[in-house]
Write a protein that holds these residues in place. Sequence first.
Motif, PDB file in Angstrom:
ATOM      1  N   ASN A   1      32.264 -29.507 -38.344  1.00 22.18           N
ATOM      2  CA  ASN A   1      31.421 -28.387 -37.580  1.00 22.18           C
ATOM      3  C   ASN A   1      30.383 -28.015 -38.168  1.00 22.18           C
ATOM      4  O   ASN A   1      29.575 -27.182 -37.988  1.00 22.18           O
ATOM      5  CB  ASN A   1      32.430 -27.265 -37.788  1.00 22.18           C
TER       6      ASN A   1
ATOM      7  N   ASN B   1      30.174 -26.525 -40.967  1.00 25.13           N
ATOM      8  CA  ASN B   1      30.103 -24.889 -41.450  1.00 25.13           C
ATOM      9  C   ASN B   1      31.082 -24.907 -42.917  1.00 25.13           C
ATOM     10  O   ASN B   1      31.567 -25.945 -43.053  1.00 25.13           O
ATOM     11  CB  ASN B   1      31.161 -24.432 -40.314  1.00 25.13           C
ATOM     12  N   TRP B   2      30.868 -23.637 -43.407  1.00 27.59           N
ATOM     13  CA  TRP B   2      31.304 -23.564 -44.716  1.00 27.59           C
ATOM     14  C   TRP B   2      31.753 -22.171 -44.898  1.00 27.59           C
ATOM     15  O   TRP B   2      31.023 -21.103 -44.227  1.00 27.59           O
ATOM     16  CB  TRP B   2      30.546 -24.034 -45.475  1.00 27.59           C
TER      17      TRP B   2
ATOM     18  N   ARG C   1      31.375 -16.040 -40.721  1.00 28.38           N
ATOM     19  CA  ARG C   1      30.971 -17.577 -40.588  1.00 28.38           C
ATOM     20  C   ARG C   1      31.712 -17.982 -39.173  1.00 28.38           C
ATOM     21  O   ARG C   1      31.293 -19.480 -39.172  1.00 28.38           O
ATOM     22  CB  ARG C   1      31.184 -18.467 -41.815  1.00 28.38           C
ATOM     23  N   HIS C   2      32.326 -17.336 -38.502  1.00 26.41           N
ATOM     24  CA  HIS C   2      33.154 -17.953 -37.344  1.00 26.41           C
ATOM     25  C   HIS C   2      33.765 -19.016 -37.743  1.00 26.41           C
ATOM     26  O   HIS C   2      33.650 -20.487 -37.194  1.00 26.41           O
ATOM     27  CB  HIS C   2      32.035 -18.221 -36.270  1.00 26.41           C
ATOM     28  N   PHE C   3      34.330 -19.115 -38.899  1.00 26.53           N
ATOM     29  CA  PHE C   3      34.752 -20.482 -39.539  1.00 26.53           C
ATOM     30  C   PHE C   3      35.980 -20.958 -38.856  1.00 26.53           C
ATOM     31  O   PHE C   3      36.433 -22.096 -38.804  1.00 26.53           O
ATOM     32  CB  PHE C   3      35.185 -20.325 -41.009  1.00 26.53           C
TER      33      PHE C   3
ATOM     34  N   ILE D   1      25.832 -25.255 -32.836  1.00 28.16           N
ATOM     35  CA  ILE D   1      25.010 -25.741 -33.472  1.00 28.16           C
ATOM     36  C   ILE D   1      23.618 -26.122 -32.433  1.00 28.16           C
ATOM     37  O   ILE D   1      23.959 -26.805 -31.660  1.00 28.16           O
ATOM     38  CB  ILE D   1      25.445 -26.998 -34.036  1.00 28.16           C
TER      39      ILE D   1
ATOM     40  N   TYR E   1      32.682 -25.721 -33.653  1.00 29.89           N
ATOM     41  CA  TYR E   1      31.289 -25.774 -33.203  1.00 29.89           C
ATOM     42  C   TYR E   1      31.151 -26.782 -32.175  1.00 29.89           C
ATOM     43  O   TYR E   1      31.541 -28.233 -32.367  1.00 29.89           O
ATOM     44  CB  TYR E   1      30.365 -26.122 -34.350  1.00 29.89           C
TER      45      TYR E   1
ATOM     46  N   ASN F   1      28.694 -19.782 -32.505  1.00 26.10           N
ATOM     47  CA  ASN F   1      29.577 -21.037 -32.433  1.00 26.10           C
ATOM     48  C   ASN F   1      29.077 -22.128 -31.633  1.00 26.10           C
ATOM     49  O   ASN F   1      29.402 -22.895 -31.051  1.00 26.10           O
ATOM     50  CB  ASN F   1      30.626 -20.596 -31.093  1.00 26.10           C
TER      51      ASN F   1
ATOM     52  N   HIS G   1      22.957 -22.688 -37.076  1.00 25.55           N
ATOM     53  CA  HIS G   1      24.515 -22.014 -36.831  1.00 25.55           C
ATOM     54  C   HIS G   1      24.462 -20.772 -36.223  1.00 25.55           C
ATOM     55  O   HIS G   1      24.435 -19.644 -36.907  1.00 25.55           O
ATOM     56  CB  HIS G   1      25.221 -22.387 -38.045  1.00 25.55           C
TER      57      HIS G   1
ATOM     58  N   VAL H   1      21.050 -23.062 -42.277  1.00 30.16           N
ATOM     59  CA  VAL H   1      22.064 -21.904 -41.789  1.00 30.16           C
ATOM     60  C   VAL H   1      21.453 -21.308 -40.419  1.00 30.16           C
ATOM     61  O   VAL H   1      22.254 -20.949 -39.645  1.00 30.16           O
ATOM     62  CB  VAL H   1      21.951 -20.748 -42.890  1.00 30.16           C
TER      63      VAL H   1
END
Length: 374
Positions: A23, A25-26, A71-73, A309, A77, A307, A304, A301
């Motif tokens: 994704n 993401n982090w 971060r919508h982790f 990319i 994505y 939700n 992102h 960043v």
Amino acid sequence: YLLPNDIIIKECYNYYIYISPKNGNWIVLENDVQQDIINKLIDGETVATICTQFSQNMSDINYVLAQIEGRHFEYEYIENDNFFNLRIYLTNNCNLRCSHCFMYADKAFNNELSVDEIIMTIEKAAKVGAQKLILTGGEVCLSKALIPALECAKLNGMSTQVLTNGTLWNDELFKKTLGLIDEVQISIDGFNEEVNSQIRGRGAFDKALSTVEKFVYSSISTSIIITPLYGYIEKYYDEYLSFTSNLVEKYKNYDFLIIFGNELIDGRNVKASPERNVQYSETVKRICEDLYPNSELTTFVMNHKENFIYKNCGYGSLTVNSNGDFYFCGRIYEVKKYGNIRTMDFDDIIKFELKTVMRTVIFVNMYSERDMVL
């Protein structure tokens, strides 16, 4: 929570970074307790159970949940494939003769699209998902289609961006376009009149800066694109940094950005050199970092959002040259044309060729999911 199943954990400066390569993401955790919390959530424990098990660590629970939500982790994505830009070169006509102009802008082509043809193109693109119109040239102010095109885009719910040299925006034209332009990008390649004139010609520097001020103070998102010639940014590094830093400080309370071109390409009086572009790019990277600390990370960043990319590469979007030739990349000087909108059915362009090309898009600021390390 349904958290990613591909998480990689990296320790950095006593912090723990939980990365989902798939994704891009982090999240960042601060201590072992927070690690225990996130690991149980990954294993499927509910928030209620976590609150019971870690009742003495509510601040850590709150921190972990804030990281996940912020971060919508927990989401997967996806590419925003329904989004594409429509870029139109309104005209090849230009009042400047910039030495590095890759369009060799000069006089208008004999067979340039009419205002009606441009309006029809915008309307058809909007119907099939185009959400942003980018107008460029030549110089857009020399095209009769500028205002009609902006009005059409707004009527069809599209956002608008205009790329301009900034020298022809008199008060009358500026007032007519207020409310029609969401973003403007203005080209200035020197840090003073003398250096700018060596690239863009005499008298452009102050006019362009005045136009920047008009747009900024009208609360329109404004950027300056700076593309010095080979040797200039190295020789005048401090002067370019001082010039841009002063502008950033002056407009710090507004939506304003300085952008440096990352390389030179073949142009009117410029022959691109891959070797020199490597040095050029490194110098640009350094000045951008001095101007905007952590700019590379910030750019990563910013792609992102909600939700998705977001593609920050123009490949895959529809670009129409002023003579009707169309491409699937804004860098039309480097790619082949696919046809001409006058001779090919627009619905076929969108339904088949555009969608096929969009599936091949890569993210220029993203690593592959196997190799990505934040």
